[in-house]
Write a protein that holds these residues in place. Structure first.
Motif, PDB file in Angstrom:
ATOM      1  N   CYS A   1       0.859  -1.163  -0.099  1.00 39.21           N
ATOM      2  CA  CYS A   1      -0.041   0.051  -0.188  1.00 39.21           C
ATOM      3  C   CYS A   1       1.009   1.265   0.066  1.00 39.21           C
ATOM      4  CB  CYS A   1      -0.989   0.175   1.258  1.00 39.21           C
ATOM      5  SG  CYS A   1      -2.317  -1.056   1.125  1.00 39.21           S
ATOM      6  N   GLN A   2       2.061   1.111   0.590  1.00 41.06           N
ATOM      7  CA  GLN A   2       2.852   2.449   0.672  1.00 41.06           C
ATOM      8  C   GLN A   2       4.002   2.501  -0.533  1.00 41.06           C
ATOM      9  OE1 GLN A   2       4.261   3.429   4.540  1.00 41.06           O
ATOM     10  NE2 GLN A   2       2.570   2.698   5.642  1.00 41.06           N
ATOM     11  N   HIS A   3       3.761   1.386  -1.563  1.00 41.00           N
ATOM     12  CA  HIS A   3       4.531   1.395  -2.607  1.00 41.00           C
ATOM     13  C   HIS A   3       6.090   1.209  -2.399  1.00 41.00           C
ATOM     14  CE1 HIS A   3       0.998   3.236  -4.668  1.00 41.00           C
ATOM     15  NE2 HIS A   3       0.969   4.103  -3.618  1.00 41.00           N
ATOM     16  N   PHE A   4       6.301   0.239  -1.433  1.00 39.21           N
ATOM     17  CA  PHE A   4       7.613  -0.300  -1.179  1.00 39.21           C
ATOM     18  C   PHE A   4       8.052  -1.213  -2.431  1.00 39.21           C
ATOM     19  CE2 PHE A   4      10.866  -2.848   1.000  1.00 39.21           C
ATOM     20  CZ  PHE A   4      11.466  -2.249   1.521  1.00 39.21           C
ATOM     21  N   ASP A   5       9.389  -1.149  -2.500  1.00 39.03           N
ATOM     22  CA  ASP A   5       9.825  -2.088  -3.710  1.00 39.03           C
ATOM     23  C   ASP A   5       9.630  -3.302  -3.891  1.00 39.03           C
ATOM     24  OD1 ASP A   5      11.869  -1.982  -6.147  1.00 39.03           O
ATOM     25  OD2 ASP A   5      12.868  -3.254  -4.617  1.00 39.03           O
ATOM     26  N   HIS A   6       8.995  -3.590  -4.766  1.00 40.26           N
ATOM     27  CA  HIS A   6       8.389  -5.244  -5.010  1.00 40.26           C
ATOM     28  C   HIS A   6       9.557  -6.195  -4.970  1.00 40.26           C
ATOM     29  CE1 HIS A   6       4.050  -4.211  -6.132  1.00 40.26           C
ATOM     30  NE2 HIS A   6       4.527  -3.399  -5.256  1.00 40.26           N
ATOM     31  N   ALA A   7      10.549  -5.845  -5.721  1.00 39.19           N
ATOM     32  CA  ALA A   7      11.865  -6.665  -5.775  1.00 39.19           C
ATOM     33  C   ALA A   7      12.364  -7.053  -4.682  1.00 39.19           C
ATOM     34  CB  ALA A   7      12.824  -6.214  -6.647  1.00 39.19           C
ATOM     35  N   THR A   8      12.363  -6.114  -3.532  1.00 39.56           N
ATOM     36  CA  THR A   8      12.992  -6.191  -2.118  1.00 39.56           C
ATOM     37  C   THR A   8      11.929  -7.056  -1.571  1.00 39.56           C
ATOM     38  OG1 THR A   8      13.953  -3.968  -2.417  1.00 39.56           O
ATOM     39  CG2 THR A   8      13.585  -5.132  -0.217  1.00 39.56           C
ATOM     40  N   ILE A   9      10.535  -6.839  -1.579  1.00 33.83           N
ATOM     41  CA  ILE A   9       9.678  -7.603  -0.957  1.00 33.83           C
ATOM     42  C   ILE A   9       9.851  -9.022  -1.367  1.00 33.83           C
ATOM     43  CG2 ILE A   9       7.103  -8.216  -0.511  1.00 33.83           C
ATOM     44  CD1 ILE A   9       6.550  -5.079  -0.950  1.00 33.83           C
ATOM     45  N   THR A  10       9.890  -9.286  -2.593  1.00 30.41           N
ATOM     46  CA  THR A  10      10.063 -10.607  -3.275  1.00 30.41           C
ATOM     47  C   THR A  10      11.102 -11.446  -2.391  1.00 30.41           C
ATOM     48  OG1 THR A  10       9.065  -9.989  -5.091  1.00 30.41           O
ATOM     49  CG2 THR A  10      10.383 -12.329  -5.285  1.00 30.41           C
ATOM     50  N   LYS A  11      12.339 -10.865  -2.219  1.00 30.18           N
ATOM     51  CA  LYS A  11      13.621 -11.350  -1.879  1.00 30.18           C
ATOM     52  C   LYS A  11      13.356 -11.755  -0.330  1.00 30.18           C
ATOM     53  CE  LYS A  11      16.803  -9.047  -4.888  1.00 30.18           C
ATOM     54  NZ  LYS A  11      17.946  -8.065  -4.960  1.00 30.18           N
ATOM     55  N   PHE A  12      12.638 -10.734   0.282  1.00 29.06           N
ATOM     56  CA  PHE A  12      12.433 -11.205   1.749  1.00 29.06           C
ATOM     57  C   PHE A  12      11.465 -12.179   1.921  1.00 29.06           C
ATOM     58  CE2 PHE A  12       9.250 -10.560   5.451  1.00 29.06           C
ATOM     59  CZ  PHE A  12      10.204 -10.678   6.386  1.00 29.06           C
ATOM     60  N   LEU A  13      10.437 -12.332   1.166  1.00 33.47           N
ATOM     61  CA  LEU A  13       9.513 -13.488   1.402  1.00 33.47           C
ATOM     62  C   LEU A  13      10.191 -14.826   1.102  1.00 33.47           C
ATOM     63  CD1 LEU A  13       6.293 -12.166  -0.351  1.00 33.47           C
ATOM     64  CD2 LEU A  13       6.790 -12.457   2.112  1.00 33.47           C
ATOM     65  N   PHE A  14      11.087 -14.622   0.134  1.00 34.80           N
ATOM     66  CA  PHE A  14      12.077 -16.004  -0.171  1.00 34.80           C
ATOM     67  C   PHE A  14      12.833 -16.554   1.064  1.00 34.80           C
ATOM     68  CE2 PHE A  14      11.373 -15.250  -4.832  1.00 34.80           C
ATOM     69  CZ  PHE A  14      10.274 -16.179  -5.012  1.00 34.80           C
ATOM     70  N   CYS A  15      13.279 -15.337   1.475  1.00 36.03           N
ATOM     71  CA  CYS A  15      14.107 -15.659   2.675  1.00 36.03           C
ATOM     72  C   CYS A  15      13.538 -15.993   3.984  1.00 36.03           C
ATOM     73  CB  CYS A  15      14.981 -14.385   3.238  1.00 36.03           C
ATOM     74  SG  CYS A  15      15.950 -14.209   4.405  1.00 36.03           S
ATOM     75  N   TYR A  16      12.301 -15.365   4.146  1.00 36.71           N
ATOM     76  CA  TYR A  16      11.480 -15.704   5.258  1.00 36.71           C
ATOM     77  C   TYR A  16      11.078 -17.221   5.281  1.00 36.71           C
ATOM     78  CZ  TYR A  16       7.316 -15.459   8.446  1.00 36.71           C
ATOM     79  OH  TYR A  16       6.606 -15.926   9.530  1.00 36.71           O
ATOM     80  N   GLN A  17      10.642 -17.525   3.910  1.00 33.46           N
ATOM     81  CA  GLN A  17      10.116 -19.007   3.768  1.00 33.46           C
ATOM     82  C   GLN A  17      11.371 -19.918   4.183  1.00 33.46           C
ATOM     83  OE1 GLN A  17      11.349 -21.078   0.450  1.00 33.46           O
ATOM     84  NE2 GLN A  17      10.376 -22.995   1.809  1.00 33.46           N
ATOM     85  N   ARG A  18      12.580 -19.783   3.581  1.00 31.67           N
ATOM     86  CA  ARG A  18      13.563 -20.643   4.087  1.00 31.67           C
ATOM     87  C   ARG A  18      14.042 -20.601   5.559  1.00 31.67           C
ATOM     88  NH1 ARG A  18      15.776 -18.079  -0.801  1.00 31.67           N
ATOM     89  NH2 ARG A  18      16.988 -16.830   0.787  1.00 31.67           N
ATOM     90  N   SER A  19      13.893 -19.714   6.092  1.00 32.47           N
ATOM     91  CA  SER A  19      14.213 -19.482   7.386  1.00 32.47           C
ATOM     92  C   SER A  19      13.107 -20.383   8.315  1.00 32.47           C
ATOM     93  CB  SER A  19      14.200 -18.115   8.195  1.00 32.47           C
ATOM     94  OG  SER A  19      14.464 -17.881   9.447  1.00 32.47           O
ATOM     95  N   ARG A  20      11.833 -19.895   8.186  1.00 35.67           N
ATOM     96  CA  ARG A  20      10.890 -20.745   8.863  1.00 35.67           C
ATOM     97  C   ARG A  20      10.591 -21.917   8.759  1.00 35.67           C
ATOM     98  NH1 ARG A  20       9.146 -17.579  13.156  1.00 35.67           N
ATOM     99  NH2 ARG A  20       6.860 -18.420  12.970  1.00 35.67           N
ATOM    100  N   PHE A  21      10.968 -22.630   7.544  1.00 31.72           N
ATOM    101  CA  PHE A  21      10.957 -23.938   7.027  1.00 31.72           C
ATOM    102  C   PHE A  21      11.709 -24.890   8.213  1.00 31.72           C
ATOM    103  CE2 PHE A  21       8.339 -25.275   3.178  1.00 31.72           C
ATOM    104  CZ  PHE A  21       7.285 -24.516   3.462  1.00 31.72           C
ATOM    105  N   VAL A  22      12.789 -24.404   8.546  1.00 32.63           N
ATOM    106  CA  VAL A  22      13.907 -25.057   9.541  1.00 32.63           C
ATOM    107  C   VAL A  22      13.104 -25.614  10.420  1.00 32.63           C
ATOM    108  CG1 VAL A  22      15.932 -24.956  10.553  1.00 32.63           C
ATOM    109  CG2 VAL A  22      15.879 -23.537   8.519  1.00 32.63           C
TER     110      VAL A  22
END
Length: 500
Positions: free
Chosen positions: A174-195
């Protein structure tokens, strides 16, 4: 009331347990005065709401004091915000229910991330250093120092549960944050939480992340990471079919970025195919549905080249049915391929391995070929190949004849400046070429398909003669003295394409 007559009051689900009750007791026994800090404001606010401690006459209201302390939240340090956010999560404040304090903390956290002037803000004062140490961000100071300015906050938000992550990401969008950075964070979050996540938690995490990715700009998605996520999602038995379909749509939108290794996905259980060809069919269809008009031809041809490589890879699969193979070769329009040589190679391999298929199935598969986009070598191979239907071989011969006619036209121009070819040899070779062309044109009569099939062996013999004659021409071109060509000067650019 127990046996001694003493009254006992039991508070079920008191916010913060004994720690929360102690803070409330101190407030009550200190005449309505207590120290409210970023570390305690969330707990005090929740406990005050639980105890319904609204203002009563001249008595100070703890609830009002906690709300007033939130007015200065914009001056809190990053570490203090993280502590408050962790308290919100520990007190089980649901992101789906309205909560003033949770909304304020989230807004301030996202606001810090969205601000272009904010870099890694780990410069807390001495009085706030305890908050920095107490917040479990699963990171170290060295990691923060070595991280880039774009991703410095990744490690700090990994402690959030999947529901809070969903709310944070939606606020960022909603606040127009960079979508590419959001994508990288989501992949990072998925790998970390799956441990440490259980299978059920993994399904929940994957479904939320896929739905969040679908809200982002397609250009911000990484094809490699999407395929990695697809492999993980495929290993989860209880993940919803809808989420897998959404993920396939996302992959299809970026299919022109893929390589052949991405497509070589093992088939589902109890399937004997080498690879999951139904998945490729769905991905290519998703790509065509998502394809935009802007620069679509370039992207389409990339996918065409990718699909041809895949066809060559799977064509030798003995379990591959003719109908499935036909669906693959006919999947893309003709404009997706500049050359049909790789497609011809895949069809040739398939017909070699599957020798028992009927003529109708062969014709359907071969209907994908565009003879004008086949090279001379491919046409020659097609004309001689007994595995292809006779009609297809004849059509290949006719198209090869057409290309050789252009070659003979170039030979006429060569004769005008080549002194290495004698007049007698030229007349003899022209007669041979005319004889071959007359023969080919004589059999190219509409409506005489049966006659053409009978004459096919003779035509294939003539193809051999044409190949020999073509080789003679190339030999003669190589014998032309370089000095004679260089003497032509600027006129050399008018030579036929064969000589350039």
């Amino acid at each position: 009331m127990d046996n001694s007559g003493n009254l006992k009051v039991v508070f079920h689900d008191f916010p913060g347990g004994a720690v929360g009750f102690e803070l409330i007791a101190r407030f009550c026994y200190n005449n309505g005065r207590t120290q409210i800090t970023p570390a305690s404001v969330v707990l005090l606010n929740c406990a005050a709401q639980f105890m319904e401690m609204e203002s009563d006459g001249h008595r100070p209201s703890l609830l009002n004091q906690t709300k007033k302390s939130l007015d200065g939240i914009s001056f809190w340090s990053w570490s203090e915000l993280l502590v408050a956010l962790k308290e919100c999560q520990d007190l089980l404040l649901s992101p789906s229910k309205p909560s003033l304090i949770l909304d304020k903390v989230l807004d301030c956290v996202v606001g810090r991330l969205v601000s272009p002037i904010v870099a890694s803000p780990y410069t807390s004062s001495s009085e706030n250093s305890s908050f920095q140490c107490s917040c479990d961000t699963r990171s170290s100071y060295s990691i923060r120092n070595n991280s880039s300015q774009v991703s410095w906050w990744f490690e700090d938000l990994l402690f959030l549960n999947i529901d809070l992550i969903g709310k944070v990401i939606k606020l960022m969008i909603c606040q127009h944050f960079d979508h590419a950075t959001i994508t990288k964070f989501l992949f990072c979050y998925q790998r970390s939480r799956f441990v440490t996540a259980t299978p059920t938690e993994k399904c929940r995490i994957m479904e939320v992340i896929i739905n969040l990715l679908s809200l982002l700009d397609r250009n911000s998605l990484s094809c490699k990471h999407l395929f990695d996520m697809f492999r993980v999602a495929s290993s989860l038995e209880k993940i919803s079919k809808h989420c897998k379909s959404v993920l396939e749509t996302l992959i299809g939108s970026q299919l022109d970025q893929a390589t052949i290794d991405f497509l070589l996905v093992p088939p589902p259980r109890k399937k004997h195919y080498m690879y999951d060809m139904n998945l490729v069919l769905r991905l290519v269809n998703a790509f065509q549905n998502e394809l935009s008009c802007c620069s679509s031809l370039v992207r389409l041809r990339k996918v065409g080249s990718l699909l041809d490589s895949y066809l060559v890879e799977v064509s030798a699969d003995s379990y591959l049915t003719p109908s499935k193979f036909a669906a693959l070769v006919l999947l893309l329009p003709d404009s997706a391929r500049e050359s049909h040589d790789r497609l011809f190679q895949a069809i040739d391999i398939f017909l070699q391995v599957h020798g028992g298929i009927c003529e109708a199935e062969k014709m359907r598969i071969c209907s994908a070929l565009n003879y004008a986009k086949l090279s001379t070598d491919a046409l020659r191979h097609l004309a001689r190949n007994s595995k292809f239907p006779s009609r297809i071989a004849i059509q290949g011969f006719i198209n090869q004849q057409s290309k050789l006619e252009n070659l003979f036209e170039g030979q006429k121009h060569i004769d005008t400046f080549s002194g290495s070819i004698s007049i007698e040899e030229s007349i003899k070779e022209n007669e041979n070429s005319d004889q071959v062309l007359v023969y080919a044109k004589r059999v190219d009569v509409p409506g005489k398909t049966e006659q053409l099939e009978v004459q096919l062996p003779g035509m294939q013999f003539r193809v051999t003669e044409l190949d020999k004659f073509s080789g003679t021409i190339h030999t003669q071109i190589g014998n032309i003295p370089r000095t004679r060509l260089s003497s032509l000067g600027n006129n050399a650019r008018f030579l036929p394409k064969l000589c350039s």
